[in-house]
Scaffold this motif. Structure first.
Motif, PDB file in Angstrom:
ATOM      1  N   UNK A  40       0.824  -1.206   0.000  1.00  0.00           N
ATOM      2  CA  UNK A  40       0.000   0.000   0.000  1.00  0.00           C
ATOM      3  C   UNK A  40       0.862   1.261   0.000  1.00  0.00           C
ATOM      4  N   UNK A  41       1.995   1.238   0.695  1.00  0.00           N
ATOM      5  CA  UNK A  41       2.893   2.400   0.685  1.00  0.00           C
ATOM      6  C   UNK A  41       3.519   2.587  -0.698  1.00  0.00           C
ATOM      7  N   UNK A  42       3.863   1.485  -1.354  1.00  0.00           N
ATOM      8  CA  UNK A  42       4.462   1.570  -2.686  1.00  0.00           C
ATOM      9  C   UNK A  42       3.458   2.120  -3.697  1.00  0.00           C
ATOM     10  N   UNK A  43       2.222   1.651  -3.624  1.00  0.00           N
ATOM     11  CA  UNK A  43       1.201   2.155  -4.543  1.00  0.00           C
ATOM     12  C   UNK A  43       0.925   3.643  -4.311  1.00  0.00           C
ATOM     13  N   UNK A  44       0.848   4.051  -3.052  1.00  0.00           N
ATOM     14  CA  UNK A  44       0.638   5.471  -2.753  1.00  0.00           C
ATOM     15  C   UNK A  44       1.809   6.304  -3.274  1.00  0.00           C
ATOM     16  N   UNK A  45       3.035   5.819  -3.087  1.00  0.00           N
ATOM     17  CA  UNK A  45       4.212   6.529  -3.588  1.00  0.00           C
ATOM     18  C   UNK A  45       4.240   6.604  -5.103  1.00  0.00           C
ATOM     19  N   UNK A  46       3.835   5.517  -5.763  1.00  0.00           N
ATOM     20  CA  UNK A  46       3.802   5.513  -7.231  1.00  0.00           C
ATOM     21  C   UNK A  46       2.804   6.546  -7.758  1.00  0.00           C
ATOM     22  N   UNK A  47       1.680   6.658  -7.097  1.00  0.00           N
ATOM     23  CA  UNK A  47       0.689   7.672  -7.494  1.00  0.00           C
ATOM     24  C   UNK A  47       1.270   9.071  -7.320  1.00  0.00           C
ATOM     25  N   UNK A  48       1.929   9.310  -6.181  1.00  0.00           N
ATOM     26  CA  UNK A  48       2.525  10.620  -5.930  1.00  0.00           C
ATOM     27  C   UNK A  48       3.634  10.944  -6.925  1.00  0.00           C
ATOM     28  N   UNK A  49       4.498   9.977  -7.210  1.00  0.00           N
ATOM     29  CA  UNK A  49       5.575  10.209  -8.172  1.00  0.00           C
ATOM     30  C   UNK A  49       5.018  10.468  -9.566  1.00  0.00           C
ATOM     31  N   UNK A  50       3.944   9.787  -9.929  1.00  0.00           N
ATOM     32  CA  UNK A  50       3.324  10.024 -11.234  1.00  0.00           C
ATOM     33  C   UNK A  50       2.775  11.443 -11.317  1.00  0.00           C
ATOM     34  N   UNK A  51       2.125  11.900 -10.252  1.00  0.00           N
ATOM     35  CA  UNK A  51       1.616  13.275 -10.238  1.00  0.00           C
ATOM     36  C   UNK A  51       2.735  14.299 -10.392  1.00  0.00           C
ATOM     37  N   UNK A  52       3.814  14.087  -9.678  1.00  0.00           N
ATOM     38  CA  UNK A  52       4.923  15.034  -9.733  1.00  0.00           C
ATOM     39  C   UNK A  52       5.607  14.984 -11.095  1.00  0.00           C
ATOM     40  N   UNK A  53       5.728  13.812 -11.695  1.00  0.00           N
ATOM     41  CA  UNK A  53       6.304  13.710 -13.045  1.00  0.00           C
ATOM     42  C   UNK A  53       5.444  14.468 -14.046  1.00  0.00           C
ATOM     43  N   UNK A  54       4.124  14.323 -13.929  1.00  0.00           N
ATOM     44  CA  UNK A  54       3.224  15.061 -14.820  1.00  0.00           C
ATOM     45  C   UNK A  54       3.331  16.564 -14.595  1.00  0.00           C
ATOM     46  N   UNK A  55       3.449  16.980 -13.349  1.00  0.00           N
ATOM     47  CA  UNK A  55       3.605  18.402 -13.039  1.00  0.00           C
ATOM     48  C   UNK A  55       4.913  18.946 -13.600  1.00  0.00           C
ATOM     49  N   UNK A  56       5.978  18.166 -13.505  1.00  0.00           N
ATOM     50  CA  UNK A  56       7.271  18.599 -14.023  1.00  0.00           C
ATOM     51  C   UNK A  56       7.242  18.732 -15.545  1.00  0.00           C
ATOM     52  N   UNK A  57       6.670  17.749 -16.201  1.00  0.00           N
ATOM     53  CA  UNK A  57       6.543  17.827 -17.664  1.00  0.00           C
ATOM     54  C   UNK A  57       5.617  18.980 -18.041  1.00  0.00           C
ATOM     55  N   UNK A  58       4.570  19.203 -17.260  1.00  0.00           N
ATOM     56  CA  UNK A  58       3.676  20.339 -17.491  1.00  0.00           C
ATOM     57  C   UNK A  58       4.390  21.674 -17.344  1.00  0.00           C
ATOM     58  N   UNK A  59       5.333  21.741 -16.435  1.00  0.00           N
ATOM     59  CA  UNK A  59       6.135  22.961 -16.276  1.00  0.00           C
ATOM     60  C   UNK A  59       6.954  23.209 -17.539  1.00  0.00           C
TER      61      UNK A  59
END
Length: 156
Positions: A40-59
């Motif tokens: 569950x911690x890994x899945x939560x982290x994967x979701x967070x990392x995906x959001x941040x990757x999308x935000x970085x590419x969006x920047x």
């Protein structure tokens, strides 16, 4: 208040509570207060990392569009080196986790997985504590896997 009025008020409270929806599903109530596992911690982290990757590419995409709008005739696609993406992503992740953990104790991924980050005594993290934890967890996310070998199922 008379005793009769107090009983009527208590009955009204019970009726109101009976009609309120419970935010926690019945099957999940038995797990409240327990520490989360690796999956569950890994899945939560994967979701967070995906959001941040999308935000970085969006920047980067915002920067590309801004350059195009400023001078469309001499426009060339700007290419950032990988370290720029890493630095921006690191800063976003630290800010994102710090705010989430200090305000609600959750990031978006943790909310989806039903997790909450708490301090040693079960209380919400302070702003400095959330910042230090976010800095370490972003710099070395493998430290979160300490829960797999910890007797108390704790991580950093």
């Amino acid at each position: 208040m008379s005793e009769r009025e107090e009983r009527a008020a208590a009955r009204a409270e019970v009726r109101a509570a009976a009609h309120m929806p419970q935010p926690i599903p019945y099957a999940a109530r038995q797990f409240q207060g327990l520490r989360a596992g690796v999956v569950s911690r890994t899945l939560a982290g994967a979701i967070d990392y995906t959001l941040i990757a999308l935000l970085t590419v969006g920047t980067w995409l915002s920067y590309v569009v801004l350059l195009f709008l400023i001078d469309p005739r001499d426009y060339t696609l700007p290419l950032w080196p990988l370290y720029v993406f890493v630095i921006i992503g690191y800063c976003y992740m630290v800010m994102y986790l710090t705010v989430g953990w200090a305000v609600t104790g959750r990031s978006f991924g943790a909310r989806l997985m039903g997790l909450r980050v708490v301090g040693r005594k079960g209380e919400k993290l302070s702003w400095p504590g959330a910042f230090v934890r976010a800095t370490f967890c972003t710099l070395a996310p493998y430290l979160l896997f300490w829960c797999a070998i910890s007797r108390e199922n704790r991580s950093v």
